[in-house]
Design a protein around this motif. Structure first.
Motif, mmCIF file in Angstrom:
data_model
loop_
_atom_site.group_PDB
_atom_site.id
_atom_site.type_symbol
_atom_site.label_atom_id
_atom_site.label_comp_id
_atom_site.label_asym_id
_atom_site.label_seq_id
_atom_site.Cartn_x
_atom_site.Cartn_y
_atom_site.Cartn_z
ATOM 1 N N GLN A 1 0.822 -1.200 0.000
ATOM 2 C CA GLN A 1 0.000 0.000 0.000
ATOM 3 C C GLN A 1 0.864 1.262 0.000
ATOM 4 O O GLN A 1 1.937 1.285 0.623
ATOM 5 C CB GLN A 1 -0.917 0.004 1.231
ATOM 6 N N HIS A 2 0.395 2.297 -0.691
ATOM 7 C CA HIS A 2 1.103 3.575 -0.697
ATOM 8 C C HIS A 2 1.062 4.222 0.683
ATOM 9 O O HIS A 2 0.083 4.076 1.428
ATOM 10 C CB HIS A 2 0.487 4.522 -1.727
ATOM 11 N N LEU A 3 2.109 4.933 1.011
ATOM 12 C CA LEU A 3 2.153 5.668 2.273
ATOM 13 C C LEU A 3 1.303 6.933 2.177
ATOM 14 O O LEU A 3 1.036 7.425 1.070
ATOM 15 C CB LEU A 3 3.602 6.038 2.594
ATOM 16 N N PRO A 4 0.850 7.466 3.318
ATOM 17 C CA PRO A 4 0.079 8.720 3.284
ATOM 18 C C PRO A 4 0.872 9.841 2.617
ATOM 19 O O PRO A 4 2.081 9.960 2.784
ATOM 20 C CB PRO A 4 -0.155 9.018 4.772
ATOM 21 N N VAL A 5 0.169 10.673 1.859
ATOM 22 C CA VAL A 5 0.808 11.759 1.118
ATOM 23 C C VAL A 5 1.311 12.823 2.095
ATOM 24 O O VAL A 5 0.614 13.212 3.034
ATOM 25 C CB VAL A 5 -0.176 12.387 0.118
ATOM 26 N N THR A 6 2.534 13.273 1.866
ATOM 27 C CA THR A 6 3.098 14.371 2.655
ATOM 28 C C THR A 6 3.484 15.501 1.698
ATOM 29 O O THR A 6 3.681 15.288 0.508
ATOM 30 C CB THR A 6 4.347 13.922 3.430
ATOM 31 N N GLY A 7 3.635 16.678 2.222
ATOM 32 C CA GLY A 7 4.000 17.814 1.375
ATOM 33 C C GLY A 7 5.474 18.127 1.391
ATOM 34 O O GLY A 7 5.893 19.168 0.879
ATOM 35 N N HIS A 8 6.278 17.238 1.944
ATOM 36 C CA HIS A 8 7.708 17.507 2.096
ATOM 37 C C HIS A 8 8.478 17.132 0.839
ATOM 38 O O HIS A 8 8.199 16.114 0.203
ATOM 39 C CB HIS A 8 8.270 16.739 3.290
ATOM 40 N N THR A 9 9.448 17.955 0.502
ATOM 41 C CA THR A 9 10.356 17.695 -0.619
ATOM 42 C C THR A 9 11.785 17.776 -0.110
ATOM 43 O O THR A 9 12.121 18.672 0.662
ATOM 44 C CB THR A 9 10.153 18.720 -1.747
#
Length: 362
Positions: free
Chosen positions: A171-179
């Motif tokens: 499963q994909h991990l929860p989306v984060t806004g970090h780059t």
């Protein structure tokens, strides 16, 4: 999503199982070399190679001519033909060189078998393998998904390993806004645009004296003798220790980056060309930047992350990430700290490069 995931374990075969596995290695190598010879003859005479089906149809005739081929796993022999066909396909696509004959003297030997009618299974601390039955293995973690194939490998250190390729639902991990931007190096293995830098453990230097000692011992012993082989195995065990330690550190760090960031920006390095520098080649090889990129790419695919690259010759170290001024003198690797002559910002070379890699990739 369904992805292929490999689980590698050390196995502990009995004496009879070890003999049969060595027979399978020899038979797979024999089949590979036999069809490679035929393939080369056909290619030189007609300009075209053979197909996998053409070679696979010839396996029954080989077993009639050499009955000892019937003693081993038949799927392993088919896999040897499949590997040969794949090697020629990559050659015609100019992805690699022409396939070469396999040698029994090569330090690493392996064969592959595929799942058919329950011939591969795991129960407790035993794994079921074709023709071998149940083999004890070092169970370090649980196996996920449906087993599709198994590769049995004899390492140069004399240890047996099995790699089980499974089709697992990841499963994909929860989306984060970090780059995150990452600059790799030798003094510090990796410096991110934010957070703590990753120290370079330099495992090759740590084991260098012990490795040199056993290489000297091996050089003094009679080539090919039993004492020489024992020393050679000890050298292989030290190399294996170095590799395992390096891979372990890489996995822990790359997993941390993947979990915490949605987009990771890296450099597209031409490591082969960089290795031509005889002063830095050993340190570059020990750093294993290519392995770090490989892990980041497949983990990003698994967990729904994005990897972006900047061009090979992008001036990430020479450019001020604040004002964009390019300071050519920073090209000198001995300069670790520098001040921008335009905006007078004091830069750490690696941290500034990571910030530029992040900006350029985005």
């Amino acid at each position: 999503m369904l992805h292929h995931k490999a689980f590698k374990f050390r196995i502990y075969p009995t004496q009879e199982q070890g003999v049969l596995m060595r027979k399978t290695l020899g038979c797979s190598r024999f089949v590979f070399n036999h069809f490679l010879e035929k393939w080369n003859q056909t290619y030189h005479s007609t300009g075209k190679g053979l197909s996998y089906n053409t070679c696979a149809v010839g396996l029954p005739a080989m077993k009639r001519e050499w009955p000892w081929l019937k003693e081993v796993d038949s799927i392993a022999l088919q896999s040897a033909v499949r590997h040969l066909a794949d090697g020629f396909q990559r050659f015609f696509k100019k992805q690699n060189d022409l396939p070469r004959f396999k040698s029994r003297k090569h330090p690493v030997q392996s064969y592959t078998t595929r799942y058919t009618a329950g011939n591969l299974a795991v129960e407790g601390d035993h794994v079921k393998l074709p023709k071998l039955g149940w083999v004890r293995y070092a169970k370090s973690r649980e196996i996920e998904g449906r087993i599709q194939s198994a590769t049995i490998r004899l390492a140069a250190s004399g240890k047996w390993f099995v790699s089980l390729v499974c089709e697992a639902d990841i499963q994909h991990l929860p989306v984060t806004g970090h780059t995150l931007g990452i600059d790799v190096g030798i003094k510090l293995l990796a410096v991110p645009s934010e957070g703590m830098a990753m120290d370079n453990p330099r495992y090759t230097l740590q084991y260098e004296r012990l490795l040199a000692k056993w290489q000297r011992i091996m050089a003094r012993r009679t080539y090919g003798g039993s004492n020489w082989h024992r020393a050679k195995q000890k050298v292989a065990q030290i190399h294996e220790k170095i590799r395992n330690s390096r891979i372990d550190v890489m996995h822990k760090q790359t997993t941390k980056w993947i979990r915490e960031n949605q987009t990771i920006c890296i450099e597209d390095l031409r490591i082969t060309n960089m290795m031509k520098n005889r002063h830095l080649a050993k340190h570059i090889a020990d750093a294993s930047w290519g392995e770090m990129s490989r892990q980041l790419y497949y983990k990003a695919k698994w967990y729904g992350r994005t990897i972006k690259e900047v061009p090979t010759f992008a001036p990430s170290s020479q450019t001020c990430h604040v004002c964009g001024n390019k300071h050519a003198e920073v090209k000198n690797l001995s300069i670790r700290m520098w001040t921008c002559p335009v905006c007078f910002t004091v830069h750490d070379r690696d941290r500034n490069a990571a910030q530029n890699i992040k900006a350029m990739a985005l």
